[in-house]
Design an enzyme around this catalytic site. Structure first.
Site, PDB file in Angstrom:
ATOM      1  N   LYS A   9      42.709  36.637  39.896  1.00  0.00           N
ATOM      2  CA  LYS A   9      42.352  35.200  39.880  1.00  0.00           C
ATOM      3  C   LYS A   9      40.833  35.048  39.892  1.00  0.00           C
ATOM      4  O   LYS A   9      40.095  35.921  40.361  1.00  0.00           O
ATOM      5  CB  LYS A   9      42.973  34.432  41.053  1.00  0.00           C
ATOM      6  N   ASP A 135      44.754  34.090  50.134  1.00  0.00           N
ATOM      7  CA  ASP A 135      44.881  33.874  48.685  1.00  0.00           C
ATOM      8  C   ASP A 135      46.286  34.173  48.163  1.00  0.00           C
ATOM      9  O   ASP A 135      46.563  33.978  46.981  1.00  0.00           O
ATOM     10  CB  ASP A 135      43.923  34.815  47.922  1.00  0.00           C
TER      11      ASP A 135
END
Ligand code: C5P
Length: 286
Positions: A9, A135
């Site tokens: 990401k 995350d």
């Protein structure tokens, strides 16, 4: 046997709002999955237990590894008569601001759910994920999303148009904890409201004015060389570029694939990866 592709990401927006009583920072982030990926292969073993195999050096000891911890956490809540062997093909650089460890952790949870036919919902997987890191809730879903709280409160956003980019990984790691600990305790920051709203509405195209990362200033106090890498990428003519997460990786997007490929050639001396935006965080391959 189950194989899972786990996507890295990047952060289009990362606003640090304030330090919380629990020691974490309150954030507002726009996260995006990109095509650079690790692959996990999971298979059952006759006896309960966890075996983790990886070809490349990984810094943390196996019991500290987020794949191992994901297995441990899932098995402690949902005990099984068999164990698991996980083989990791590592492509996402470590300590790079790309959530590689979190992506592998999320992929492991999805992979175990399928391998042991547990039928756990996304909400049940998210509860496990949030005990393991900030995350991971995003990586369980992926695509384009707003992440708030310590990063664990996820709202999906309209996907950004397919965009062609590069990741430039400077030749030094940065630990997330060290970058956050460079933020003064009394620091308060603001939400990039207009930028967040432009993602909520749906972007026609990525541009420099929709990006922001509060952590860049703090990462730069630890590694002043970061600005050299940012300038190097700026010279390749991107439409949008910025440090990802707590760094040190810098991402850049270009007006089309041809421009991206030209920039890739210019940066060949560096550790550089061509990427595209993707609309999910993981893919179950078998
Ligand atoms: O949650 P995770 O283990 O990924 O976070 C790594 C470190 O980053 C934390 O120990 C903390 O120092 C810092 N952090 C933070 N605020 C957040 C997320 C992470 O201060 N919202």
């Amino acid at each position: 046997m189950v194989a899972v592709r786990c996507y890295a990401k990047i952060n289009f927006v990362l606003d640090v709002l304030h330090k919380r009583p629990d020691g974490y920072h309150e954030l507002a982030m726009v996260m995006q999955s990109v095509s650079l990926a690790d692959t996990l292969h999971l298979k059952t073993t006759p006896a309960p237990g966890i075996i983790l195999k990886t070809k490349k050096e990984i810094t943390a000891s196996h019991s500290e590894n987020l794949i191992y911890k994901a297995c441990q956490t899932l098995f402690s809540k949902y005990p099984q008569n068999q164990g698991v062997e996980v083989t990791l093909e590592k492509n996402i650089p470590l300590a790079a601001g790309l959530a590689g460890g979190s992506a592998d952790c999320a992929g492991t949870l999805h992979g175990l759910n399928k391998l042991f036919q547990l039928g756990l919902s996304l909400a049940e997987l998210t509860d496990l994920a949030n005990t393991l890191g900030s995350d991971i809730a995003f990586c369980l879903r992926g695509g384009t999303a707003l992440a708030e709280g310590r990063g664990d409160k996820i709202t999906l956003l309209p996907p950004v148009p397919l965009s062609y980019g590069l990741l430039l990984k400077p030749p030094f790691p940065l630990s997330t904890a060290s970058v956050y600990s460079a933020i003064p305790r009394s620091y308060t920051g603001e939400r990039s409201q207009a930028k967040l709203e432009s993602f909520q509405k749906g972007l026609p195209a990525l541009s420099q004015d929709c990006l922001h990362n509060d952590l860049y200033t703090f990462a730069q106090t630890i590694k002043p060389q970061l600005s050299d890498y940012l300038n190097q990428i700026k010279k390749t003519g991107p439409t949008a570029y910025q440090m990802s997460g707590s760094g040190p990786t810098i991402f850049a997007f270009y007006s089309n694939r041809i421009q991206r490929d030209k920039a890739y050639q210019l940066l060949q001396k560096e550790e550089v990866y061509p990427i595209e935006t993707v609309t999910k965080g993981f893919e179950l391959l078998s």
